[in-house]
Write a protein that holds these residues in place. Structure first.
Motif, PDB file in Angstrom:
ATOM      1  N   GLN A 295      15.814  17.481  42.711  1.00 25.33           N
ATOM      2  CA  GLN A 295      14.515  16.930  42.341  1.00 25.33           C
ATOM      3  C   GLN A 295      14.579  16.148  41.025  1.00 25.33           C
ATOM      4  O   GLN A 295      13.925  15.117  40.884  1.00 25.33           O
ATOM      5  CB  GLN A 295      13.492  18.070  42.234  1.00 25.33           C
ATOM      6  CG  GLN A 295      13.287  18.847  43.522  1.00 25.33           C
ATOM      7  CD  GLN A 295      12.811  17.974  44.650  1.00 25.33           C
ATOM      8  OE1 GLN A 295      11.791  17.308  44.524  1.00 25.33           O
ATOM      9  NE2 GLN A 295      13.530  17.966  45.753  1.00 25.33           N
ATOM     10  N   GLY A 296      15.365  16.629  40.075  1.00 28.23           N
ATOM     11  CA  GLY A 296      15.494  15.907  38.812  1.00 28.23           C
ATOM     12  C   GLY A 296      16.081  14.521  39.008  1.00 28.23           C
ATOM     13  O   GLY A 296      15.641  13.548  38.387  1.00 28.23           O
ATOM     14  N   THR A 297      17.071  14.428  39.884  1.00 30.61           N
ATOM     15  CA  THR A 297      17.695  13.139  40.170  1.00 30.61           C
ATOM     16  C   THR A 297      16.709  12.210  40.862  1.00 30.61           C
ATOM     17  O   THR A 297      16.577  11.030  40.510  1.00 30.61           O
ATOM     18  CB  THR A 297      18.933  13.344  41.049  1.00 30.61           C
ATOM     19  OG1 THR A 297      19.885  14.133  40.341  1.00 30.61           O
ATOM     20  CG2 THR A 297      19.572  12.011  41.420  1.00 30.61           C
ATOM     21  N   LEU A 298      16.004  12.716  41.846  1.00 37.68           N
ATOM     22  CA  LEU A 298      15.058  11.882  42.598  1.00 37.68           C
ATOM     23  C   LEU A 298      13.931  11.380  41.702  1.00 37.68           C
ATOM     24  O   LEU A 298      13.565  10.195  41.759  1.00 37.68           O
ATOM     25  CB  LEU A 298      14.480  12.675  43.770  1.00 37.68           C
ATOM     26  CG  LEU A 298      15.481  13.057  44.869  1.00 37.68           C
ATOM     27  CD1 LEU A 298      14.828  14.000  45.872  1.00 37.68           C
ATOM     28  CD2 LEU A 298      16.012  11.817  45.580  1.00 37.68           C
ATOM     29  N   THR A 299      13.379  12.253  40.865  1.00 37.18           N
ATOM     30  CA  THR A 299      12.284  11.813  39.998  1.00 37.18           C
ATOM     31  C   THR A 299      12.767  10.825  38.937  1.00 37.18           C
ATOM     32  O   THR A 299      12.036   9.905  38.565  1.00 37.18           O
ATOM     33  CB  THR A 299      11.590  13.012  39.321  1.00 37.18           C
ATOM     34  OG1 THR A 299      12.561  13.803  38.627  1.00 37.18           O
ATOM     35  CG2 THR A 299      10.886  13.884  40.353  1.00 37.18           C
ATOM     36  N   THR A 300      14.012  10.992  38.490  1.00 40.68           N
ATOM     37  CA  THR A 300      14.581  10.015  37.557  1.00 40.68           C
ATOM     38  C   THR A 300      14.692   8.649  38.213  1.00 40.68           C
ATOM     39  O   THR A 300      14.342   7.615  37.612  1.00 40.68           O
ATOM     40  CB  THR A 300      15.962  10.476  37.067  1.00 40.68           C
ATOM     41  OG1 THR A 300      15.817  11.681  36.310  1.00 40.68           O
ATOM     42  CG2 THR A 300      16.618   9.413  36.192  1.00 40.68           C
TER      43      THR A 300
END
Length: 247
Positions: free
Chosen positions: A22-27
């Motif tokens: 999720q951190g990668t996608l939101t970034t």
């Protein structure tokens, strides 16, 4: 995107998205100008249910009203004119049911019977910004179900399912039918359909790079030069990838 001519999202794209956190996608979404695509406050009842990615099938609730939704003497009447059940029967395999419950947890948006029906149909996940009931049963199911809370109160006491496959808000995130929904044990991110393939490719590359950088930090390396990566570290990464490094 139009409903008559949607942007194609290959299964390979969905599989790649499932490998991204999720951190990668939101970034990646933030880099494209989308500041908040993460559904804040929603958690899976079964954290071991696994990752998913699929297109959104939307359902919208409004406040219930006694003359429209229920009869104190006969709750079976809710089986008639029931858009919720229509949605559960209409949703297809691989899709994700996303329910706009107005962030209201006073009554359940669904329970284990509806979850079981969707699971057996091959639905990818169910999400509400309200609550589910039968949390003990759902938490034991191999089915991703995300909510704010578990409550026992029946849906018609506070919610009326009013329409499906229309734009909705869920956890203050705009969701359009056909958007790509990606979830894991950390939560859920909404990706506009036309961006799915581009985000999948760049997010996967970011995950791969950070997997390598983690090995450097985990081995005692300094943040300086490794996170973010210097040119020298990036050259090491490319060599690692060429040698077969993968997620």
């Amino acid at each position: 995107m139009t409903r008559s001519d949607p942007v194609a999202v290959p299964q390979a794209t969905l599989e790649r998205l499932k490998k991204c956190g999720q951190g990668t996608l939101t970034t990646q979404m933030f880099r494209r100008g989308y500041r908040q695509q993460f559904m804040v406050g929603l958690t899976p009842l079964n954290k071991a249910a696994g990752r998913f990615a699929g297109e959104a099938f939307t359902l919208r609730f409004i406040p219930s009203r006694e003359d429209k939704d229920w009869d104190l003497g006969d709750l079976k009447k809710r089986g008639a004119d029931n858009v919720q059940w229509e949605a559960v029967e209409a949703i297809g395999a691989g899709q994700v049911l996303v329910i706009d419950s107005r962030n209201d947890v006073r009554a359940a948006s669904a329970g284990n019977m509806l979850m079981t029906r969707m699971m057996r149909k091959g639905v990818a996940a169910a999400i509400t910004d309200g609550a589910f009931r039968d949390g003990t049963e759902i938490s034991a199911m191999d089915f991703p179900a995300y909510c704010r809370a578990n409550v026992a109160s029946t849906r018609p006491s506070y919610h009326r399912a009013i329409d499906m496959q229309q734009p909705i808000a869920c956890a203050e995130v705009a969701v359009y039918p056909g958007d790509i929904i990606v979830g894991d044990s950390d939560g859920v991110t909404v990706i506009p359909r036309h961006l799915a393939e581009d985000v999948a490719n760049t997010a996967y590359d970011q995950e791969l790079r950070e997997a390598f950088l983690f090995t450097k930090i985990d081995a005692g390396g300094s943040l300086w030069g490794n996170y973010p990566a210097s040119d020298e570290t990036l050259a090491e990464f490319e060599a690692w990838k060429t040698a077969g490094g993968t997620l």
